[in-house]
Motif scaffolding. Structure first.
Motif, mmCIF file in Angstrom:
data_model
loop_
_atom_site.group_PDB
_atom_site.id
_atom_site.type_symbol
_atom_site.label_atom_id
_atom_site.label_comp_id
_atom_site.label_asym_id
_atom_site.label_seq_id
_atom_site.Cartn_x
_atom_site.Cartn_y
_atom_site.Cartn_z
ATOM 1 N N ARG A 74 56.547 -8.849 -35.722
ATOM 2 C CA ARG A 74 56.310 -9.376 -34.378
ATOM 3 C C ARG A 74 57.398 -8.964 -33.399
ATOM 4 N NH1 ARG A 74 55.361 -15.320 -36.753
ATOM 5 N NH2 ARG A 74 57.094 -14.472 -37.985
ATOM 6 N N ASP A 75 58.516 -8.447 -33.944
ATOM 7 C CA ASP A 75 59.601 -7.981 -33.085
ATOM 8 C C ASP A 75 59.475 -6.507 -32.717
ATOM 9 O OD1 ASP A 75 60.830 -10.456 -32.999
ATOM 10 O OD2 ASP A 75 61.979 -10.087 -34.834
ATOM 11 N N ILE A 76 58.382 -5.860 -33.125
ATOM 12 C CA ILE A 76 58.116 -4.495 -32.663
ATOM 13 C C ILE A 76 57.606 -4.578 -31.234
ATOM 14 C CG2 ILE A 76 56.679 -2.445 -32.977
ATOM 15 C CD1 ILE A 76 56.645 -3.083 -35.985
ATOM 16 N N SER A 77 58.354 -3.985 -30.313
ATOM 17 C CA SER A 77 58.002 -4.097 -28.896
ATOM 18 C C SER A 77 57.221 -2.899 -28.382
ATOM 19 C CB SER A 77 59.270 -4.261 -28.053
ATOM 20 O OG SER A 77 60.113 -3.123 -28.197
ATOM 21 N N HIS A 78 57.396 -1.728 -29.025
ATOM 22 C CA HIS A 78 56.734 -0.499 -28.592
ATOM 23 C C HIS A 78 56.354 0.323 -29.822
ATOM 24 C CE1 HIS A 78 58.804 -1.671 -24.914
ATOM 25 N NE2 HIS A 78 58.072 -0.801 -24.238
ATOM 26 N N ARG A 108 43.992 6.081 -30.552
ATOM 27 C CA ARG A 108 44.746 4.880 -30.178
ATOM 28 C C ARG A 108 44.224 3.662 -30.945
ATOM 29 N NH1 ARG A 108 48.044 3.331 -25.742
ATOM 30 N NH2 ARG A 108 47.923 5.512 -25.102
ATOM 31 N N THR A 109 42.904 3.556 -31.040
ATOM 32 C CA THR A 109 42.308 2.449 -31.789
ATOM 33 C C THR A 109 42.675 2.532 -33.264
ATOM 34 O OG1 THR A 109 40.451 2.382 -30.238
ATOM 35 C CG2 THR A 109 40.133 1.315 -32.379
ATOM 36 N N LEU A 110 42.583 3.749 -33.821
ATOM 37 C CA LEU A 110 42.933 3.937 -35.226
ATOM 38 C C LEU A 110 44.396 3.597 -35.486
ATOM 39 C CD1 LEU A 110 41.076 7.280 -35.992
ATOM 40 C CD2 LEU A 110 40.678 5.093 -37.128
ATOM 41 N N LEU A 111 45.270 4.025 -34.596
ATOM 42 C CA LEU A 111 46.699 3.755 -34.761
ATOM 43 C C LEU A 111 46.953 2.253 -34.827
ATOM 44 C CD1 LEU A 111 49.610 4.824 -34.873
ATOM 45 C CD2 LEU A 111 49.608 4.863 -32.368
ATOM 46 N N ARG A 114 45.558 0.696 -38.124
ATOM 47 C CA ARG A 114 46.374 0.971 -39.306
ATOM 48 C C ARG A 114 47.679 0.165 -39.284
ATOM 49 N NH1 ARG A 114 42.104 2.296 -40.827
ATOM 50 N NH2 ARG A 114 41.427 4.431 -41.298
ATOM 51 N N ILE A 115 48.280 0.024 -38.116
ATOM 52 C CA ILE A 115 49.511 -0.768 -38.034
ATOM 53 C C ILE A 115 49.223 -2.228 -38.375
ATOM 54 C CG2 ILE A 115 51.289 -1.622 -36.464
ATOM 55 C CD1 ILE A 115 51.130 1.086 -35.023
ATOM 56 N N THR A 116 48.073 -2.718 -37.949
ATOM 57 C CA THR A 116 47.690 -4.088 -38.301
ATOM 58 C C THR A 116 47.516 -4.226 -39.807
ATOM 59 O OG1 THR A 116 46.599 -4.401 -36.163
ATOM 60 C CG2 THR A 116 45.975 -5.895 -37.941
ATOM 61 N N ASP A 122 48.650 -7.999 -35.194
ATOM 62 C CA ASP A 122 47.950 -7.174 -34.207
ATOM 63 C C ASP A 122 48.934 -6.774 -33.113
ATOM 64 O OD1 ASP A 122 46.310 -5.955 -32.396
ATOM 65 O OD2 ASP A 122 45.010 -7.687 -32.043
ATOM 66 N N LEU A 123 49.273 -5.482 -33.080
ATOM 67 C CA LEU A 123 50.218 -4.977 -32.082
ATOM 68 C C LEU A 123 49.517 -4.159 -30.999
ATOM 69 C CD1 LEU A 123 53.141 -3.827 -34.429
ATOM 70 C CD2 LEU A 123 52.892 -6.003 -33.229
#
Length: 654
Positions: A74-78, A108-111, A114-116, A122-123
């Motif tokens: 949750r601390d990922i800002s970018h 962008r949606t895929l990125l 995958r990060i989620t 959810d980022l």
């Protein structure tokens, strides 16, 4: 708040994106975390999923970066990605033309999806930047160079449009000076020759090593007719004619199991010369044009350490810097650096004061627990004087797997995931090549030396350079070549790592202890892996590689490990599984039914297996559980051992 940098494609183990279709693209998938001018973690996905040069999305690497740095997702800002968005979307769309069943979703949606999957968070509301590929490479070099201003040259296969980009870096950031079209790519040229000589993608370093055995003059004219120099640092390179010319003028390409002949050595030498001539033509022009005296390099071609060594002799060059990860893994870090600089400006001289940015090995308790799990295969002890005892063993001819702390970031083993040996006997080169690494006998090994003593053994005059990362081939001083036979290449050179004590205190102590018994503070240092796998990451990886190579001893943290004398019995009791990047498939053709292991990533080899083992792998069982006669059991153990050597089965101790 941290910036997450990402490289790689969007394939995972379970989705519909076939990574083999994108094998030459989006490779070396990586995740990096940067915060306020510092690199917190940088980890290649291959170290965790064990698929070399993987382009699968770095789900495991993202998780490992968060764990290693103690960062909450949750601390990922970018979020920063290493290619432009439109280019990535178009690339996926082109592949979709050949596969109507492949999902076509915006990158962008895929990125974000995958990060989620990787983080459980959810980022998608975080600012997300798709950056120009060569700019990310340039940032990875310049922002870790410590230079106030520099010429930056990025050369690889290609970025979105370009094969080479030239930048200037200063306190205000990085600006593009000139771009050379991707049709003139030095990376594509070298890869074409690599394939002709009988190797595959990512084997260019083998051709570079082979070049030292050849005569550059034999095929100089053939290659010189494929390129021409123009004014102002321009050139034209007929990449579309390279393979056709070689086949017409030289003959059919070598197959990987054909012998290497004088022809292949001479071709490698002439191709290396062509790359050097073109590279120096470009770099010398832009040094003159800009008046800059400091130089940074990045991109896959920056791994051509022979060319890099020649840059140290260029007139007017004061300093040269090449990062430990100049390939596409480094582009993920460069992407994160760019965004962090936009947010915070220049906070420190460098983002990464160390190359040991990977996943940790674990504390002593964790190491001991994993070694205990392998108790049927190994024994271990904790010596009171680890470095002294290991140095004595090395001086006595022992070859050692050495695994410590956090892994290195980049393709070089820099002393935390290394195979170490005595650098003095020339026969150690052949022994490590053939018996342990199971690779071509002509390939050289790098030395690691204490930095204060480096100039005693190696010619480091010319431009100043950071030799910490094995980025430059330099001459071994003539008076030391015979005495350092295992690390001196046929042309009298070595790809040196000069180690400062503060960079790796335990390895430095080992070098000094070795000097006390052998007279030189130098060791042969090569990556800890066999021919079929990436560099080891975990305790289990290290034990696996130790058990399936000719290594004499293994050191993991403070523990020294030896084999037991009952490997067959231990293997029979172990749980067998299929690797993440493989499938067990039943095939039926007009010749009958077969069971095969298929790699789901390149190279897509099919390896036949017995029906009994195929069923065992599907179920994840043990040989000892099967009602087999003694001879059947022995044969099955031998089959498993062959597959294990090639990393086509996973062995988990009972």
């Amino acid at each position: 708040m941290a910036v997450l940098g990402v490289s790689g494609l969007f394939a995972t183990e379970t989705d519909d994106y076939d990574p083999s279709r994108f094998f030459a693209f989006y490779h070396d998938a990586t995740a990096c975390l940067v915060h306020n001018g510092r690199t917190l973690a940088a980890i290649e996905e291959e170290r965790l999923n064990r698929d070399k040069h993987t382009n699968r999305f770095p789900i495991n690497a993202i998780r490992a970066c968060l764990d290693a740095s103690g960062t909450d997702a949750r601390d990922i800002s970018h979020v920063a990605y290493f290619f432009e968005e439109a280019y990535t979307d178009q690339d996926i769309a082109r592949e979709a033309l050949d596969d109507p069943g492949m999902p076509l979703v915006p990158s962008r949606t895929l990125l974000h999806q995958r990060i989620t999957e990787a983080t459980g968070v959810d980022l998608s509301d975080r600012p997300t930047s798709f950056l120009t590929h060569h700019e990310t490479h340039a940032a990875s070099a310049f922002y870790d160079s410590g230079m106030s201003s520099a010429l930056i040259v990025v050369s690889d296969g290609n970025g979105e449009r370009d094969g080479i980009c030239v930048f200037a870096g200063d306190g205000d950031g990085i600006r593009l000076l000139h771009a050379y079209n991707r049709s003139n790519s030095l990376g594509h040229f070298y890869t074409a020759v690599t394939k002709y000589v009988g190797y595959k993608n990512f084997d260019e370093y083998k051709v570079m090593g082979l070049a030292s055995f050849g005569d550059r003059s034999v095929y100089r004219k053939l290659f010189s007719e494929l390129y021409a120099f123009g004014p102002d640092g321009n050139y034209a390179l007929a990449n579309d004619r390279v393979v056709k010319t070689l086949i017409e003028e030289v003959g059919p390409p070598r197959r990987h199991d054909d012998p290497i002949t004088r022809v292949h050595k001479d071709l490698a030498a002439a191709a290396q010369e062509a790359v050097e001539r073109i590279g120096l033509h470009v770099i010398e022009h832009w040094l003159r044009r800009t008046g800059l005296t400091d130089l940074c390099l990045a991109g896959g071609v920056a791994q051509n350490t022979t060319l890099n060594g020649k840059l140290l002799k260029l007139p007017g060059v004061r300093r040269v810097f090449i990062p430990p990860s100049p390939h596409d893994a480094g582009a993920a870090l460069g992407a994160a650096m760019i965004i962090d600089r936009r947010l915070h400006g220049r906070v420190h001289d460098v983002f990464s004061p160390t190359a040991y940015l990977g996943a940790p090995l674990g504390d002593d308790e964790h190491i001991r627990a994993r070694l205990d799990a392998w108790g049927d295969f190994i024994t271990y002890e904790r010596p009171e004087h680890l470095e002294r005892d290991v140095a004595a063993a090395l001086a006595g001819g022992t070859v050692i797997g050495w695994t410590q702390g956090r892994a290195e970031f980049g393709p070089r083993a820099l002393g935390n995931r290394s195979i170490l040996a005595d650098p003095r006997p020339a026969e150690n080169r052949d022994r490590v090549n053939l018996m342990i690494k199971q690779r071509e006998d002509y390939r050289p090994f790098a030395p690691v030396v204490t930095a204060p003593d480096a100039a005693t053994y190696f010619e480091l005059d010319g431009a100043e350079a950071d030799h910490s990362y094995m980025g430059f081939v330099v001459p071994v001083r003539e008076e030391h070549r015979a005495g350092l036979g295992a690390i001196t290449h046929v042309d009298g050179t070595a790809r040196v790592q000069a180690l400062r004590e503060e960079q790796n205190p335990r390895l430095y102590r080992l070098l000094k202890e070795f000097e006390a018994v052998a007279g030189v503070p130098v060791l042969l240092n090569t990556s800890f892996n066999n021919h079929a796998e990436p560099i080891v990451q975990s305790v289990d990886d290290a034990v696996t590689s130790f058990l399936t190579t000719g290594l004499d001893l293994l050191v993991v943290g403070p523990y020294v490990v030896q084999r037991t004398d009952t490997p067959a019995e231990a293997l029979a009791k172990s749980r067998l599984e299929i690797p993440r990047f493989c499938q067990v498939v039943r095939t039926v053709d007009r010749h009958g039914e077969n069971q095969v292991i298929i790699r789901t990533s390149r190279p897509n080899r099919r390896t036949p297996v017995s029906a009994v083992l195929a069923e065992l792998l599907r179920e994840g069982g043990r040989i000892s559980d099967l009602p087999l006669a003694a001879d059947e059991r022995e044969e099955l153990v031998r089959e498993v051992r062959r597959l294990w050597d090639n990393r086509l089965v996973v062995v988990s101790p009972s």
